[in-house]
Design a protein around this motif. Structure first.
Motif: not given
Length: 689
Positions: A487-516
């Protein structure tokens, strides 16, 4: 669809192997204790009857300039004629600094932008307390943080009293009699019924904050008995829980005399035209709240002036609010904290952990204009999976495949244990602020039970093994796992709110932790209103969400704890044919929540929430990320700020502190009013009178 359908079938065939592997390895651990945080303040607990009552007073007063410029000139009736028969009276004994004086301004700074003033039609006013200042609801819950636990129930508000029928299926509510909208039009049951019949029940309308028929119980009906009496009929017996849903923000009626002519049922408008009929440029929208919008400058400011028909007073008969004006500077959420600490703003909910240390340093200085008041850890974030597999959001082939993965328990476990929660919290702020959040109820709520909480700690190797076990392997050597059967690569979109720095920081952290873990997670960062629209319509795979009041208080927003109706859940709503495709454990959650709503036995409720917490966390219904305390930043010149007011519990601090009774002593008042000695004009007119 063929490629993914075959791949998902392969994953299903390997599920039994994965389950046997999990049984051989216990992935759980005890929940770590949250670090001690000595800066948290405590409320002074009182009875509901200590806060307010409804009664007529022998005389009433208002600012002297209102009398001289408007009443004496004949453009406004005397204050006694503008108030209801029995106004809501705040008791002096619960006011920390007593009866106040008139004058001054509270200067807010917000990161949102108003879409318009049709709150019940689904328009955002920009958040940050604007809608709370404009809207009044049947009941009120924000100030309940200071009410004694054994007396906890929603406060009366537009509904001044209520009683249950003998069989417990009917609730009769008595509305405040003689209250008026800010333009002088009477508030009656017509406004309540327009909100219910033509907004909540109309599936083409999505009121802001997500009120649906199921918010008040499946099969619930509402009728008007007369101008000031309404009757609810419930399927359940005495479901007092729904009284909390009648508070902000799910039962705050709008001015039917203004909104109704624009509704498609009564006009040739489309539903989109109805929603947008009152853009932010439309001034003086009639409100029941303490302040009325009189000026709007795009990307600059919203100015609100005192409501001359406001229906609340103090014990001396002074019509509230004490503050003449409200400002909302249109900037960023991070700038709100900066300006409040610096003194160029007056108020902030310090809710972005990244700002804690600098704010604490500045407020500790003797010359600091503002004080910080920390509360309990009632700010928490989760990673939510879209669990609808039958059409909610109309997913494409890739999106449908992700949803099938989301519904796999081993997949959700793998995501949970691949996230290093300690490192995620520390990335926001170091110190005794953040705590590991396994998911479900916050540990600060009275219903939290640590022993009932299943915690899956960080274990990257075990996470990889789980994904291997369900057939997700990197078959093409590009570092990204593939669906089974080539099958195809497993690709997932992650929705987050850019108006709050905490939201985007947590989203970026989750994205980085999914790479390994070999998963490609793609950020879908959207501004607040657009993000909310995508979430409400199911257009996401995963999303980062700041938890609502249901996880803090449990009794507020209870129906949102599980998919108790087609549209109550934040991440699993009905798809094709308005059908919910619940997983077996979700049905258990629904049954538990409904049982909680149906009983008033406190011991039974505690046991039900233990069961809920265990089912929720064992099945990784959503992935808890981090939780931390918030702090109220308030300029030192303001009086009547309640001790221990949390920035978020039953509601946000703008409601919790009861701004209508906040004042500034005469010797501390500043020259901040932009429209001094003016009142709101006619609806739709250009600015203040």
């Amino acid at each position: 669809m063929r490629k993914h359908a075959m791949a998902l079938g392969g994953a299903g065939l390997m599920l039994g192997v994965s389950l046997m592997a999990v049984q051989a390895q216990d992935l759980t651990a005890a929940v770590p204790d949250a670090p001690a945080f000595a800066a948290q303040s405590q409320p002074n607990f009182v009875s509901l009857s200590d806060i307010l009552e409804y009664k007529a007073l022998p005389e009433y007063h208002e600012p002297a300039w209102v009398t001289s410029k408007y009443v004496d000139a004949g453009t406004l009736p005397p204050v006694a004629e503008r108030l209801p028969k029995e106004p809501l009276v705040y008791k002096t004994g619960d006011m920390p600094d007593g009866i106040g004086v008139y004058g001054d301004t509270m200067r807010h700074v917000i990161g949102g932008r108003p879409e318009g003033w049709n709150y019940i039609g689904g328009q955002s006013q920009g958040w940050g307390g604007i809608d709370i200042g404009l809207s009044e609801c049947l009941t009120r819950t924000g100030p309940l943080f200071e009410v004694k636990a054994d007396e906890l129930e929603p406060m009366p508000n537009l509904a001044k009293s209520w009683e249950w029928s003998e069989d417990g299926h009917e609730l009769t509510m008595h509305l405040i009699e003689g209250a008026k909208w800010s333009d002088g039009a009477p508030f009656t049951a017509d406004d309540v019924m327009f909100y219910w019949n033509d907004n909540v029940l109309d599936q083409n309308v999505s009121p802001l904050n997500g009120a649906t028929p199921e918010t008040f119980g499946v099969g619930t009906t509402l009728e008007a008995l007369d101008d000031y009496t309404i009757k609810w009929t419930f399927k359940e017996v005495r479901p007092a829980q729904y009284l909390y849903a009648m508070a902000y923000g799910t039962f705050c009626p709008g001015p039917s005399h203004i909104l109704k002519p624009e509704h498609p049922k009564y006009s040739s408008n489309t539903y989109e035209q109805y929603k947008n009929a009152f853009p932010p440029e439309y001034m003086n929208i009639p409100v029941m709240g303490a302040w009325v919008p009189v000026e709007y400058r795009p990307d600059d400011i919203v100015v609100m002036r005192r409501n001359p028909y406001y229906w609340k007073v103090d014990e001396a008969g002074n019509q509230l609010p004490y503050l003449n004006e409200m400002h909302y500077r249109l900037s960023t959420w991070a700038d709100r904290d900066v300006q409040a600490v610096a003194g160029s703003g007056d108020f902030s909910n310090l809710e972005q952990a990244e700002s804690f240390v600098e704010s604490l340093k500045r407020s500790a200085e003797d010359s600091a204009p503002a004080r910080l008041q920390f509360g309990a850890r009632t700010i928490g974030y989760s990673l939510d999976f879209n669990l609808s597999a039958n059409g909610w959001g109309e997913p494409d082939e890739r999106g449908q495949a992700v949803r099938e993965l989301n519904r796999n328990l081993d997949f959700r476990k793998a995501i949970s244990i691949a996230i290093d929660r300690q490192r995620l919290g520390d990335s926001l702020v170091r110190g005794p602020f953040t705590a590991i959040y396994p998911g479900g109820l916050f540990d600060g709520t009275a219903f939290y039970d640590k022993a009932s909480t299943v915690y899956y700690p960080f274990d990257l190797a075990a996470a990889n093994n789980l994904l291997d076990g369900i057939g997700l392997t990197d078959t093409d050597g590009n570092g990204i796992r593939n669906y089974p059967d080539g099958g195809a690569d497993v690709e997932i979109t992650l929705l987050a709110n850019t108006e709050y720095g905490t939201d985007t920081n947590l989203a970026e952290g989750v994205i980085a932790m999914m790479e390994p873990l070999g998963l490609r997670v793609i950020a879908n960062f959207q501004q607040g209103n657009a993000r909310d629209d995508m979430q409400q319509s199911g257009q996401f795979d995963w999303h980062i969400r700041r938890q609502g009041s249901e996880m803090v208080s449990v009794v507020q927003g209870t129906a949102n704890l599980a998919p108790t109706g087609p549209r109550t859940s934040w991440f699993h709503r009905a798809g094709t044919g308005d059908v919910l495709d619940l997983l077996p454990f979700e049905q258990e959650l629904v049954d538990t929540v409904n049982a909680f709503i149906a009983t008033s036995d406190n011991a039974e409720r505690v046991d039900l929430m233990k069961k809920f917490q265990h089912t929720f966390t064992e099945n990784v219904y959503s992935v808890g990320l981090t939780q931390y305390p918030g702090a109220l930043i308030i300029n030192k010149r303001f009086a009547n700020i309640p001790a221990g007011a949390p920035i978020f519990m039953f509601n946000w601090a703008e409601d919790n502190i009861m701004r209508e009774r906040v004042f500034v002593p005469t010797d501390k008042q500043g020259n901040y009013e932009l429209h001094p000695e003016t009142l709101p004009g006619a609806p739709g007119s250009d600015g203040a009178m």
